[in-house]
Design an enzyme around this catalytic site. Structure first.
Site, mmCIF file in Angstrom:
data_model
loop_
_atom_site.group_PDB
_atom_site.id
_atom_site.type_symbol
_atom_site.label_atom_id
_atom_site.label_comp_id
_atom_site.label_asym_id
_atom_site.label_seq_id
_atom_site.Cartn_x
_atom_site.Cartn_y
_atom_site.Cartn_z
ATOM 1 N N GLU A 93 0.823 -1.209 0.000
ATOM 2 C CA GLU A 93 0.000 0.000 0.000
ATOM 3 C C GLU A 93 0.855 1.256 0.000
ATOM 4 O O GLU A 93 1.928 1.281 0.592
ATOM 5 C CB GLU A 93 -0.835 0.047 1.286
ATOM 6 C CG GLU A 93 -1.929 -0.964 1.317
ATOM 7 C CD GLU A 93 -2.558 -1.063 2.695
ATOM 8 O OE1 GLU A 93 -2.694 -0.032 3.373
ATOM 9 O OE2 GLU A 93 -2.903 -2.197 3.077
ATOM 10 N N CYS A 106 3.264 8.242 1.503
ATOM 11 C CA CYS A 106 3.662 7.308 2.552
ATOM 12 C C CYS A 106 3.963 5.977 1.876
ATOM 13 O O CYS A 106 3.099 5.389 1.229
ATOM 14 C CB CYS A 106 2.509 7.173 3.548
ATOM 15 S SG CYS A 106 2.836 5.942 4.818
ATOM 16 N N CYS A 113 5.516 -7.630 7.805
ATOM 17 C CA CYS A 113 6.471 -7.102 8.774
ATOM 18 C C CYS A 113 6.697 -8.164 9.832
ATOM 19 O O CYS A 113 5.808 -8.950 10.138
ATOM 20 C CB CYS A 113 5.883 -5.846 9.427
ATOM 21 S SG CYS A 113 7.024 -5.020 10.554
ATOM 22 N N CYS A 117 4.320 -5.626 16.351
ATOM 23 C CA CYS A 117 3.614 -4.657 17.213
ATOM 24 C C CYS A 117 2.136 -5.070 17.298
ATOM 25 O O CYS A 117 1.497 -5.318 16.279
ATOM 26 C CB CYS A 117 3.734 -3.242 16.647
ATOM 27 S SG CYS A 117 5.435 -2.664 16.531
ATOM 28 N N GLY A 160 5.774 -2.407 6.829
ATOM 29 C CA GLY A 160 7.154 -2.864 7.001
ATOM 30 C C GLY A 160 7.967 -1.977 7.922
ATOM 31 O O GLY A 160 7.552 -0.879 8.298
ATOM 32 N N GLU A 161 9.119 -2.492 8.301
ATOM 33 C CA GLU A 161 10.048 -1.747 9.151
ATOM 34 C C GLU A 161 11.246 -1.350 8.278
ATOM 35 O O GLU A 161 12.045 -2.204 7.889
ATOM 36 C CB GLU A 161 10.464 -2.648 10.336
ATOM 37 C CG GLU A 161 11.667 -2.160 11.134
ATOM 38 C CD GLU A 161 11.567 -0.698 11.577
ATOM 39 O OE1 GLU A 161 10.528 -0.283 12.105
ATOM 40 O OE2 GLU A 161 12.558 0.034 11.381
ATOM 41 N N SER A 215 8.830 5.304 16.758
ATOM 42 C CA SER A 215 7.543 4.846 17.290
ATOM 43 C C SER A 215 7.761 4.417 18.732
ATOM 44 O O SER A 215 8.237 3.324 18.996
ATOM 45 C CB SER A 215 7.025 3.681 16.460
ATOM 46 O OG SER A 215 6.863 4.100 15.130
ATOM 47 N N ASN A 291 -5.785 3.656 15.640
ATOM 48 C CA ASN A 291 -6.691 3.245 14.583
ATOM 49 C C ASN A 291 -7.084 1.810 14.894
ATOM 50 O O ASN A 291 -6.238 0.929 14.824
ATOM 51 C CB ASN A 291 -5.882 3.291 13.284
ATOM 52 C CG ASN A 291 -6.699 3.706 12.124
ATOM 53 O OD1 ASN A 291 -7.879 3.363 12.034
ATOM 54 N ND2 ASN A 291 -6.078 4.436 11.224
ATOM 55 N N CYS A 333 -3.486 1.221 8.377
ATOM 56 C CA CYS A 333 -2.421 0.846 7.464
ATOM 57 C C CYS A 333 -2.231 -0.676 7.440
ATOM 58 O O CYS A 333 -2.115 -1.315 8.464
ATOM 59 C CB CYS A 333 -1.139 1.528 7.925
ATOM 60 S SG CYS A 333 0.229 1.118 6.908
HETATM 61 N N1 SAH Z 1 7.727 0.042 11.123
HETATM 62 C C1 SAH Z 1 7.783 1.457 11.220
HETATM 63 C C2 SAH Z 1 6.938 2.208 10.207
HETATM 64 C C3 SAH Z 1 5.555 1.695 9.891
HETATM 65 S S1 SAH Z 1 4.201 2.031 10.947
HETATM 66 C C4 SAH Z 1 7.475 1.907 12.619
HETATM 67 O O1 SAH Z 1 7.169 1.066 13.454
HETATM 68 O O2 SAH Z 1 7.613 3.081 12.916
HETATM 69 C C5 SAH Z 1 3.954 3.776 10.965
HETATM 70 C C6 SAH Z 1 3.421 4.276 12.298
HETATM 71 O O3 SAH Z 1 2.046 3.872 12.507
HETATM 72 C C7 SAH Z 1 4.193 3.738 13.495
HETATM 73 O O4 SAH Z 1 4.365 4.748 14.434
HETATM 74 C C8 SAH Z 1 3.264 2.660 14.011
HETATM 75 O O5 SAH Z 1 3.556 2.324 15.326
HETATM 76 C C9 SAH Z 1 1.920 3.311 13.802
HETATM 77 N N2 SAH Z 1 0.770 2.403 13.807
HETATM 78 C C10 SAH Z 1 0.697 1.135 13.420
HETATM 79 N N3 SAH Z 1 -0.541 0.640 13.588
HETATM 80 C C11 SAH Z 1 -1.271 1.650 14.088
HETATM 81 C C12 SAH Z 1 -2.635 1.770 14.471
HETATM 82 N N4 SAH Z 1 -3.479 0.747 14.388
HETATM 83 N N5 SAH Z 1 -3.051 2.956 14.954
HETATM 84 C C13 SAH Z 1 -2.193 4.004 15.041
HETATM 85 N N6 SAH Z 1 -0.896 3.950 14.689
HETATM 86 C C14 SAH Z 1 -0.441 2.779 14.229
#
Ligand code: SAH
Length: 343
Positions: A93, A106, A113, A117, A160-161, A215, A291, A333
């Site tokens: 995406e 973005c 990933c 998390c 992804g990271e 994050s 979210n 996302c």
């Molecule tokens: N892997 C990277 C980048 C991708 S996620 C990272 O962890 O930073 C981009 C951001 O969205 C990160 O801060 C992540 O923690 C956050 N994120 C992921 N799922 C989410 C959700 N359901 N609600 C709000 N933020 C979320």
């Protein structure tokens, strides 16, 4: 003979291939510009090259594209969410966002990933593979072709990271900023990481102009380890030390992302603790109302995020609640891709 993916080649690698083919040095300049500045989709469009050379290139290299399989345009603002199919059939995406100061995209950096998390949709079905350098670039090029205009800034915050696909992300940044191509300043790029500490130190050297977004999502190790498994490997104090070092080396202020989750990390005491650990740091806290994703019971709201922001300001910490764009198409996302796989 398998063909070489030409979009994934850095300038020097392209030059090396062309020299091997017996071409003069300046060909690299020409071809790099066709690929990354003019963004052609076939070798036949490279009209400053002889027909014969174009044929030779066609044999040796492939010039990939991504297929737009879904395009969701917001009816509230100018946000567009793309679901792309990669050459091997996988999906990623990309989100196109218009602000008054320009267009931002973005980008995803991996298919799936492996960071795990708990609140994130991108990690649920696990990790498939890294994106190639070309696939990261193509998310921009295809969207620009579709929209008929160019982007101004980039956030590496999709699926992804990015620091888990370090080499391809760095080579993406090098191609992007190469003056023979687009020559984009890395000041317009933000990279978001869950906190792979050793890579943060490397990043300060390899991509000094970039904005680093961390994050964080929690201010205590027990709690953070529960929602972000990476914390068991690199804890908060190691992460903040890396962040401080990044600032010292690059002069770039760090952003901390904090998804505000009801009953998990949004109490007054969490704000106090967060303010304590960030005290004296050159940083900004970006609060995101969580979210909700179908598979988990986490929830939050703008109101809770605002309350948390006020609590932080009382402690002198600079925080804002992230603006919501495309709220009508904002499946969290990673969910477009998940829905596509399920079908
Ligand atoms: N892997 C990277 C980048 C991708 S996620 C990272 O962890 O930073 C981009 C951001 O969205 C990160 O801060 C992540 O923690 C956050 N994120 C992921 N799922 C989410 C959700 N359901 N609600 C709000 N933020 C979320």
């Amino acid at each position: 003979m398998t063909q070489i993916d030409i979009l994934s080649l850095g300038y020097d690698e392209l030059l090396e291939e062309l020299l091997l083919m017996g071409e003069p040095k300046f060909r690299a300049k020409q071809i790099f510009s066709w690929l990354h500045e003019k963004k052609v989709t076939s070798f036949s469009e490279m009209t400053t090259l002889s027909l014969q050379l174009r044929e030779k290139l066609k044999e040796k290299f492939c010039l990939n594209r991504l297929k737009i399989v879904k395009r969701l345009a917001s009816s509230i603002d100018d946000t567009v969410k793309y679901l792309y199919q990669l050459p091997d059939g996988n999906y990623v995406e990309t989100v196109w966002m218009e602000y008054h100061h320009g267009v931002s995209v973005c980008l995803s950096t991996q298919v799936g990933c492996r960071m795990g998390c708990k609140f994130c949709a991108s990690t649920i079905a696990g990790f498939v593979r890294n994106l190639t350098t070309g696939e990261i670039l193509l998310q921009i090029y295809e969207a620009e072709r579709d929209m008929g205009k160019n982007i101004d800034s980039i956030v590496l915050m999709g699926i992804g990271e990015p620091l888990d696909n370090y080499d391809n992300v760095i080579s993406f940044l090098k191609i992007l900023s190469n003056p023979e191509g687009r020559g984009m300043s890395l000041r317009h790029v933000t990279l978001s990481t869950c906190g792979i500490v050793p890579r943060i130190y490397e990043l300060a050297k390899d991509a000094a102009g970039i904005t680093l977004s961390i994050s964080l999502h929690s201010s205590s190790d027990d709690n953070r380890s529960e929602i972000m498994p990476i914390n068991r490997r690199y804890n908060i104090s190691e992460l903040l030390e890396a962040a401080n070092s990044f600032f010292k080396e690059t002069g770039r202020r760090i952003t901390f992302e904090y998804a505000v989750i009801e009953d998990v990390n949004s109490a007054e005491k969490d704000a106090a603790k967060l303010a304590g650990i960030l005290k004296g740091m050159q940083c900004h806290v970006n609060l995101i109302p969580i979210n909700p994703i179908a598979e988990r019971s986490f929830h939050g709201s703008r109101k809770t995020a605002k309350k948390f922001m006020d609590a932080l300001s009382n402690y002198g910490i600079n925080a804002t609640v992230r603006r919501t764009l495309g709220s009508d198409i904002e499946a969290a996302c990673g969910q477009l891709r998940r829905n596509a796989i399920e079908k």
